[in-house]
Scaffold this active site. Structure first.
Site, PDB file in Angstrom:
ATOM      1  N   LYS A 157       0.832  -1.191   0.000  1.00  0.00           N
ATOM      2  CA  LYS A 157       0.000   0.000   0.000  1.00  0.00           C
ATOM      3  C   LYS A 157       0.875   1.252   0.000  1.00  0.00           C
ATOM      4  CE  LYS A 157      -3.734   2.230   2.493  1.00  0.00           C
ATOM      5  NZ  LYS A 157      -4.703   2.226   3.585  1.00  0.00           N
ATOM      6  N   LYS A 211       9.341  -0.533  13.962  1.00  0.00           N
ATOM      7  CA  LYS A 211       9.983  -0.215  12.682  1.00  0.00           C
ATOM      8  C   LYS A 211      11.077   0.838  12.886  1.00  0.00           C
ATOM      9  CE  LYS A 211       5.893  -0.891   9.699  1.00  0.00           C
ATOM     10  NZ  LYS A 211       4.905  -0.172   8.826  1.00  0.00           N
ATOM     11  N   GLY A 269      -5.051  -1.813   4.868  1.00  0.00           N
ATOM     12  CA  GLY A 269      -4.292  -2.960   4.394  1.00  0.00           C
ATOM     13  C   GLY A 269      -4.954  -4.279   4.741  1.00  0.00           C
ATOM     14  N   ARG A 270      -5.439  -4.405   6.001  1.00  0.00           N
ATOM     15  CA  ARG A 270      -6.009  -5.674   6.421  1.00  0.00           C
ATOM     16  C   ARG A 270      -7.430  -5.873   5.906  1.00  0.00           C
ATOM     17  NH1 ARG A 270      -4.837  -2.197  10.347  1.00  0.00           N
ATOM     18  NH2 ARG A 270      -6.540  -1.277  11.589  1.00  0.00           N
ATOM     19  N   GLU A 325      -4.876  -6.203  14.827  1.00  0.00           N
ATOM     20  CA  GLU A 325      -4.346  -4.903  14.359  1.00  0.00           C
ATOM     21  C   GLU A 325      -5.455  -3.855  14.356  1.00  0.00           C
ATOM     22  OE1 GLU A 325      -2.411  -3.888  10.241  1.00  0.00           O
ATOM     23  OE2 GLU A 325      -0.810  -4.540  11.576  1.00  0.00           O
ATOM     24  N   GLU A 356      10.404  -4.914   4.412  1.00  0.00           N
ATOM     25  CA  GLU A 356      10.446  -6.332   4.036  1.00  0.00           C
ATOM     26  C   GLU A 356      10.093  -6.493   2.547  1.00  0.00           C
ATOM     27  OE1 GLU A 356       8.622  -5.067   6.551  1.00  0.00           O
ATOM     28  OE2 GLU A 356       8.556  -6.423   8.275  1.00  0.00           O
ATOM     29  N   HIS A 380      -4.816 -32.555  18.453  1.00  0.00           N
ATOM     30  CA  HIS A 380      -3.593 -33.281  18.808  1.00  0.00           C
ATOM     31  C   HIS A 380      -2.479 -32.328  19.181  1.00  0.00           C
ATOM     32  CE1 HIS A 380      -5.534 -36.894  17.177  1.00  0.00           C
ATOM     33  NE2 HIS A 380      -6.050 -36.044  16.291  1.00  0.00           N
TER      34      HIS A 380
HETATM   35  O1  F6P Z   1       1.546  -4.217   9.909  1.00  0.00           O
HETATM   36  C1  F6P Z   1       1.627  -2.874   9.597  1.00  0.00           C
HETATM   37  C2  F6P Z   1       1.181  -2.675   8.172  1.00  0.00           C
HETATM   38  O2  F6P Z   1       1.148  -1.300   7.876  1.00  0.00           O
HETATM   39  C3  F6P Z   1      -0.176  -3.313   7.897  1.00  0.00           C
HETATM   40  O3  F6P Z   1      -1.254  -2.531   8.317  1.00  0.00           O
HETATM   41  C4  F6P Z   1      -0.093  -3.497   6.415  1.00  0.00           C
HETATM   42  O4  F6P Z   1      -1.054  -4.419   5.923  1.00  0.00           O
HETATM   43  C5  F6P Z   1       1.349  -4.023   6.277  1.00  0.00           C
HETATM   44  O5  F6P Z   1       2.089  -3.308   7.271  1.00  0.00           O
HETATM   45  C6  F6P Z   1       1.949  -3.855   4.906  1.00  0.00           C
HETATM   46  O6  F6P Z   1       1.898  -2.502   4.549  1.00  0.00           O
HETATM   47  P1  F6P Z   1       2.100  -2.124   2.968  1.00  0.00           P
HETATM   48  O7  F6P Z   1       0.941  -2.776   2.228  1.00  0.00           O
HETATM   49  O8  F6P Z   1       2.066  -0.640   2.924  1.00  0.00           O
HETATM   50  O9  F6P Z   1       3.413  -2.711   2.537  1.00  0.00           O
END
Ligand code: F6P
Length: 522
Positions: free
Chosen positions: A197, A486, A256-257, A342, A203, A373
């Site tokens: 987003k 972060k 995002g979620r 979240e 990452e 289990h």
């Molecule tokens: O976990 C924090 C967050 O901002 C989430 O809300 C989001 O889904 C994820 O990191 C990835 O963010 P992006 O889609 O901006 O890479």
């Protein structure tokens, strides 16, 4: 804490010794404590909620309706980020406008879905091809959190509907994730989606750079035909070298979620095709209509939210287990962890005041029958009571293995019954073999895990999270809690990369960095 909270707690105190099995002696209880939406049924008769408690809980939900309508209307309910919350617009199947800042967003939603559909169809049909002119056979989605968990969960859930390129997902910055994914793939045959987003998540950008290098190792510098970007930050996607025609944008009023319904769902659409993706959206839309129109007492998301309030705030059970008896929903607990924790893992109200009651519970779970289990010992005989949320399909996709499915259903229903009935010390050889019982569970039954049903299930949980957050009076749509880690990670990196002195960090961190350094030397 309002009077209704204290009334509910007083009621719980008065009735805490009433056993669920005694409540079920009321022959109308299953009908009175279950709710339908389409083909789905949610049974909450195996909880300790009695009729007075339900009536009080429903009173508590009255303020939810206005907040719900505000969300669907496009009000900026995410007040700390000054944003509307309109993931529901992405799956809207009717034509009324939805306004954000005076502009109807629906034409843009429809254009975006049409672009996704055209692109997915072209890739699936081999009309959009790789550098060598041949079709793509594999798609990698690079993303994390909401840019990964939804696509991963949904593509697995809808495995029987896959008739497109194989999908792969890289999310963790751990190099093992990229390495183990890439080692079996051919750059010539692979389309890479960079889903972020913000297009800044470390990452995702680290993985994107590694995969781009992997592509270029075989394709030479021009890998653009193998790249797609999904983001709200189109300036950043362009700067990264992905042209607008390969960029699928979305707006900041999609969290995002909550983003699987839009361009973040592109990998899913490629796997199952636009028609099935449309059914997925329609299922969510059906649940939206139910949430908007069903009376509170017959409203599945409202009731599921109130059940959560009862167990967490009134009974004091701080976690809940999501137990899908459906192997293809094995990533649903992880998906719901982000969706729920979240959204509702907050400790101040929307006005910034400290909360005077608990907010979001800890969400965890694994598919059945495997959980039986692993951790069912605790949920049956442990000192902690864990409300269990079972999900089960009436039909499987493997009719030739009907005996398996019958066993699956029998185990699911048996576990729910065992949690409720227990086994008294009088009926057990000894105390080690006694089961306290009286442990609550709900069971969601659906006919078959189709795209439409999955859409309904996800929307149900989105709205349940909304209901709980509205009752707690929190902002379920920001996520400031992810920022500190972060920030500290970016300061930590130089200490890990180099051997600069660890002054200025706490003694534990300094000691840990020292250990990493000494191990790396040996
Ligand atoms: O976990 C924090 C967050 O901002 C989430 O809300 C989001 O889904 C994820 O990191 C990835 O963010 P992006 O889609 O901006 O890479």
């Amino acid at each position: 804490m309002g009077t209704i909270w204290s009334d509910l707690k007083a009621h719980r105190k008065r009735t805490a010794d009433v056993r669920i099995s005694d409540l079920l002696k009321d022959t109308s209880r299953f009908d009175d404590f279950s709710v339908n939406c389409g083909e789905m049924l949610l049974d909450f008769s195996k909880t300790s909620i009695d009729k007075p408690a339900l009536n009080m809980l429903l009173k508590m939900a009255h303020n939810v309706e206005a907040k719900r309508d505000a969300m669907f209307r496009g009000d900026k309910i995410n007040s700390t980020e000054d944003r509307a919350v309109l993931h529901t617009a992405l799956r809207k199947r009717s034509d009324e406008p939805v306004f954000v800042d005076g502009e109807d967003i629906m034409p843009g939603v429809k254009t975006s879905l049409a672009r996704m559909t055209a692109f997915a169809n072209a890739v699936r049909k081999g009309e959009i091809t790789a550098n060598d002119g041949k079709p793509f056979t594999d798609v990698i989605n690079i993303g994390i959190g909401g840019s990964d968990l939804g696509p991963v969960m949904a593509t697995l859930a809808l495995t029987p509907f896959h008739d497109g390129p194989r999908t792969h997902f890289i999310s963790n910055v751990d190099g093992a994730h990229a390495h183990d994914t890439l080692k079996n793939l051919d750059p010539n045959r692979t389309l890479v989606i960079v889903a972020s987003k913000t297009f800044t998540t470390i990452e995702t950008m680290t993985n994107a750079n590694t995969v781009l290098t992997w592509l270029q190792s075989k394709l030479g510098n021009d890998a653009s035909k193998h790249l797609v970007a999904i983001s709200t930050a189109e300036d950043k996607t362009r700067a990264y070298g992905i042209p607008p025609e390969r960029t699928f944008g979305f707006e900041d009023w999609v969290g995002g979620r909550y983003s699987i319904w839009g361009p973040i769902g592109l990998s899913l659409m490629m796997a199952i095709g636009p028609e099935n993706f449309g059914d997925f959206l329609s299922g969510a839309f059906e649940m939206d209509q139910h949430f908007l129109n069903a009376p509170l007492a017959e409203n599945m998301p409202v009731l599921l939210g109130l059940i959560g309030i009862w167990h967490n705030n009134i009974c004091g059970y701080p976690t809940r287990a999501i137990l899908p008896y459906d192997q293809r929903l094995s990533r649903l607990p992880a998906y719901l962890q982000q969706l729920d924790m979240e959204s509702n893992g907050k400790s101040v109200s929307i006005d910034g005041e400290p909360l005077d009651q608990n907010s979001g519970p800890v969400i965890w779970g694994e598919p059945g029958t495997n959980g039986q289990h692993a951790f069912y010992q605790l949920i049956h005989q442990g000192t902690s009571v864990v409300p269990c949320e079972f999900l089960i399909a009436a039909e499987s996709f493997e009719p030739e293995l009907q005996n398996h499915h019958n066993l699956l259903i029998a185990n699911c229903l048996a576990q729910s019954e065992a949690l409720m009935l227990g086994r008294s010390i009088e009926n057990a050889p000894d105390s080690h073999r006694a089961f306290p019982g009286n442990r609550p569970s709900t069971t969601l039954i659906y006919r078959k895990l189709t795209p439409k049903t999955l859409g309904m299930i996800i929307a149900l949980y989105e709205h349940r999270v909304f209901v709980e957050g509205a009752i707690w009076g929190i902002n379920s749509f920001d996520q400031w809690g992810v920022e500190l880690g972060k920030e500290l990670a970016s300061k930590m990196l130089p200490l890990v990369e180099k051997t600069m002195p660890t002054t200025g960090v706490d003694a534990s961190t300094a000691g840990l960095i020292g250990k990493v350094r000494s191990l790396r030397k040996t």
